[in-house]
Design an enzyme around this catalytic site. Structure first.
Site, PDB file in Angstrom:
ATOM      1  CB  CYS B  56      26.756  44.911  58.697  1.00 45.36           C
ATOM      2  SG  CYS B  56      27.646  43.535  59.434  1.00 45.36           S
ATOM      3  CB  CYS B  59      28.135  46.237  63.091  1.00 50.62           C
ATOM      4  SG  CYS B  59      28.500  46.593  61.357  1.00 50.62           S
ATOM      5  CB  CYS B  69      25.874  34.264  53.253  1.00 51.73           C
ATOM      6  SG  CYS B  69      26.107  32.488  53.451  1.00 51.73           S
ATOM      7  CB  CYS B  72      21.814  32.037  55.129  1.00 46.78           C
ATOM      8  SG  CYS B  72      23.162  33.089  55.688  1.00 46.78           S
ATOM      9  CB  CYS B  77      29.997  45.519  56.634  1.00 50.49           C
ATOM     10  SG  CYS B  77      30.465  45.717  58.374  1.00 50.49           S
ATOM     11  CG  HIS B  85      31.083  42.606  61.160  1.00 49.01           C
ATOM     12  ND1 HIS B  85      30.520  43.854  61.185  1.00 49.01           N
ATOM     13  CD2 HIS B  85      31.909  42.543  62.235  1.00 49.01           C
ATOM     14  CE1 HIS B  85      30.977  44.521  62.245  1.00 49.01           C
ATOM     15  NE2 HIS B  85      31.824  43.749  62.889  1.00 49.01           N
ATOM     16  CG  HIS B  89      27.732  34.865  57.980  1.00 51.79           C
ATOM     17  ND1 HIS B  89      26.496  34.728  58.563  1.00 51.79           N
ATOM     18  CD2 HIS B  89      27.688  34.143  56.836  1.00 51.79           C
ATOM     19  CE1 HIS B  89      25.732  33.951  57.803  1.00 51.79           C
ATOM     20  NE2 HIS B  89      26.430  33.566  56.752  1.00 51.79           N
ATOM     21  CB  CYS B 194      65.290  59.655   2.375  1.00 56.83           C
ATOM     22  SG  CYS B 194      64.567  61.116   3.142  1.00 56.83           S
ATOM     23  CG  HIS B 489      67.704  61.379   6.311  1.00 54.72           C
ATOM     24  ND1 HIS B 489      67.574  61.292   4.937  1.00 54.72           N
ATOM     25  CD2 HIS B 489      68.540  60.375   6.674  1.00 54.72           C
ATOM     26  CE1 HIS B 489      68.296  60.296   4.492  1.00 54.72           C
ATOM     27  NE2 HIS B 489      68.907  59.717   5.511  1.00 54.72           N
TER      28      HIS B 489
END
Lengths: 138, 558
Positions: B56, B59, B69, B72, B77, B85, B89, B194, B489
């Site tokens: 990320c 972080c 994205c 860009c 994350c 995050h 962004h 039957c 049957h």
């Protein structure tokens, strides 16, 4: 996230494996959520309501059928049909066998025909004294 | 308001997606497409194998769900709504509102915090699959050698049409004042027959088959076979149709039919209980034998034009996919019916009828949808069944998946209740109840749907896909079995004019919907909705048709 225990190697592994498992499980759950979301948004599950209705009706029908207080289909053979007729348990119509010409009762036609045509396990060519005698002569 | 691209509903894009498209067009999609990796199982994701582990940009974490994205390409994350995050962004850089889920190649709107959809994105994703997968097509295209059956929805021929049948039957009906539907007549049990009676009742009321015979398409008096004394099962069928639709109320004895059938089928000729499904297949075989080769002017696509095939024949597709490279080979096989294994998984529906006071009752029920899902599920072929992959040039583990390429006019679903175990030298019957719907949409089980599902249900049209195929069916007959394997049957329930009738050999009675729903189904007969809209199609209705309507397929009556 939890703090790793510095002094305990095995619990490090334990923690790691737990984290890995949790990550995998979360990923699988999101997979299902994402797939279901797409199916719902794109209208691919339009029949869901109808399906649920059918399931409900079926479950109700089963519940009622197994209810001992219902009279149920009791003895189907002594019932009156839609034309108001009753019929004997063994069909009593009489007609001629198209193989041998004899008069046969409908309900006994199949076993008769089996022997008549010489087919099936029960039909065996009958050996009589005259047939064995004929064999001995030749 | 959403666009329709049958069978999809294309959801209206959120304004953030609209804004993005206006500013950036398809650039971002193409970029992502080039970064994608396709798995042999049809999954799409951003390729991580050639670069470092994504972390990320906020972080540096490597846990959780990752988004890239579209503008860009920064990676962020999202673990919880509090630790999102990706949202951060989009808030910190203006206009960066659309991202892609890296693990699943799905579009995500950071502002709406929701997965969003764009047919052009899906097209880019599918484009990647088509580029990357071995050999052209590969399950995505209808298959090279397969001649596409051009059977259009309503093109079933006027001999299967009901209008002329209605007129003829109406003439007979006017004599009797009965308000009961025509064609209801008991069949005498000739001694353990039957199994035969139950299937006959279903066939007598299969709309296209019924119309064929009542339209006099095979007249037993003018048939060439009968005149030279040759056996002709279609003639025997014609005799039964005439007898059953004559208006006579006393039960009919199908003795001549039994005699003919036994002459045809040596191995099945014996006085003992038999399997109704076996009888059904045997009958269609015999009809095909007599009528299949009769017509030399077969249509160019090679489909048999005998009535048995025209009514019951469908086409199954079997895909075998190499789990290593994704190469899929497809084969097509015609089928007269579909045999389904009972799905034994617990369904949520059991909660609907759960009665805590009855702990002994088997609440676990199976559903027809479940069985069809099982039938079309991708199946891992055992490691002892490794198949040679033409692309890898070696034996590999494979996945097999069935689907339906062409649906028949009448769909016979056979529930495999009789289990034969060659190991234990035993057979047993599975009594488990099966829920089945009165209206069935077969769309999810079509090859096009199954293949689409394999690739993630992307909005995409496949080559050769017919979007206007009719997939809706209505049940008209159910053959049920009660009792044990050796001594049971068969009873058939018929649905005429939205009323169910129980046909128990000579006894025909009216029953409620719920009796049929609770019964133990063995053979379920569905017909295309065109022939049987909501079960209200009936021959005794007044057909107010003019000669010009003769070739217009019926849309229903009253």
């Amino acid at each position: 996230m939890s703090m790793p225990k510095e002094n305990d190697m095995s619990s490090d592994f334990e923690q790691l494996s737990f984290d890995v498992f949790r990550d995998l499980l979360d990923s699988i759950i999101v997979d299902v959520a994402s797939e279901s979301h797409r199916i719902a948004r794109l209208g691919l599950d339009r029949n869901l309501d109808k399906e649920e209705e059918e399931l409900r009706l079926s479950a109700e029908a089963r519940a009622r059928a197994s209810d001992p207080s219902q009279s149920g289909e009791a003895n189907a053979k002594y019932v009156v049909d839609i034309f108001g007729q009753t019929h004997p348990p063994v069909a009593s119509e009489i007609f001629n066998c198209m193989n041998c010409g004899r008069s046969i009762m409908a309900g006994r036609f199949a076993p008769h025909l089996e022997k008549c045509m010489g087919k099936g396990r029960k039909a065996r060519p009958r050996t009589t004294r005259s047939t064995t005698a004929a064999q001995n002569r030749s | 308001m959403s666009a329709r691209n049958y069978p999809y509903i294309i959801p209206e894009p959120c304004k953030h997606l609209v804004d993005y498209k206006l500013k950036h067009g398809l650039k971002g999609y193409t970029l992502i497409r080039d970064l994608l990796k396709c798995s042999p199982h049809g999954r799409t994701m951003i390729d991580k194998s050639k670069s470092e582990m994504p972390r990320c940009s906020f972080c540096s974490g490597y846990y959780g769900r990752f988004f890239m994205c579209l503008i860009c390409s920064s990676v962020t994350c999202c673990i919880t709504p509090e630790s999102n995050h990706t949202l951060l962004h989009s808030e910190s850089v203006g206009g960066h509102q659309i991202a892609v889920d890296m693990e699943r190649a799905e579009l995500y709107c950071c502002v709406c915090c929701d997965q969003v959809y764009d047919p052009e994105f899906d097209k880019a994703v599918m484009g990647k699959h088509l580029m990357v997968l071995p050999r052209s097509g590969n399950g995505l295209v209808g298959g090279g050698q397969m001649r596409l059956s051009k059977r259009k929805r309503l093109d079933f021929g006027c001999d299967l049409d009901s209008k002329s049948v209605k007129r003829m039957v109406l003439r007979r009906k006017q004599r009797s004042k009965s308000s009961l539907p025509v064609g209801l007549r008991g069949l005498n049990n000739l001694g353990n027959t039957c199994f035969m009676n139950s299937v006959l009742q279903a066939l007598l009321h299969a709309p296209p088959l019924r119309n064929y015979f009542l339209n006099d398409m095979h007249n037993h008096e003018s048939c060439r076979n009968s005149s030279v004394g040759r056996l002709c099962l279609p003639c025997d069928m014609d005799v039964i149709f005439s007898a059953v639709f004559s208006g006579e109320k006393t039960p009919y004895s199908p003795a001549k039919f039994l005699y003919s059938w036994w002459q045809h089928s040596e191995n099945l000729a014996s006085y003992e209980q038999q399997d109704a499904h076996e009888f059904f297949i045997s009958m269609l075989d015999r009809i095909h034998e007599k009528l299949g080769k009769a017509n030399p002017a077969v249509k160019e696509n090679g489909d048999c034009q005998c009535i048995a095939h025209r009514v019951f024949s469908g086409l199954l597709r079997s895909d075998v996919t190499c789990t290593s490279c994704g190469f899929t080979s497809s084969t097509y096989d015609p089928c007269i019916d579909i045999s389904l294994d009972l799905n034994t998984s617990t369904s949520f529906a059991t909660d609907l009828a759960s009665k805590p006071s009855k702990p002994n009752e088997t609440l676990v029920a199976s559903s027809l949808a479940g069985c069809l899902d099982l039938f079309t599920r991708p199946e891992k072929m055992g490691s002892d069944q490794k198949l040679y992959c033409d692309n890898c040039h070696e034996k590999q583990d494979a996945l097999k998946q069935m689907s339906i390429k062409n649906l028949p006019l009448v769909l016979c679903l056979h529930i495999k209740r009789f289990e034969h175990s060659p190991i234990r030298k035993m057979s047993r019957k599975i009594d488990r109840h099966l829920q089945f719907p009165f209206s069935l949409d077969m769309r999810p089980y079509l090859s096009s749907s199954i293949v689409k599902k394999r690739f993630g249900n992307r909005i995409f049209s496949f080559e050769g896909e017919e979007s206007d195929v009719s997939t809706e069916f209505e049940v008209f007959a159910v053959v049920t079995h009660s009792g044990m394997l050796e001594s049971g049957h068969y009873v058939t329930y018929l649905r005429l004019r939205n009323q169910w009738y129980k046909c128990d050999d000579a006894w025909i009675t009216e029953v409620d919907d719920e009796v049929v729903r609770a019964a133990q189904c063995y053979l379920i007969f569905y017909v295309q909705k065109v022939f049987h809209p909501k079960g209200s199609e009936d021959l005794s209705c007044q057909p107010m048709s003019s000669p010009a309507d003769l070739f217009v397929p019926i849309a229903g009556c009253c």
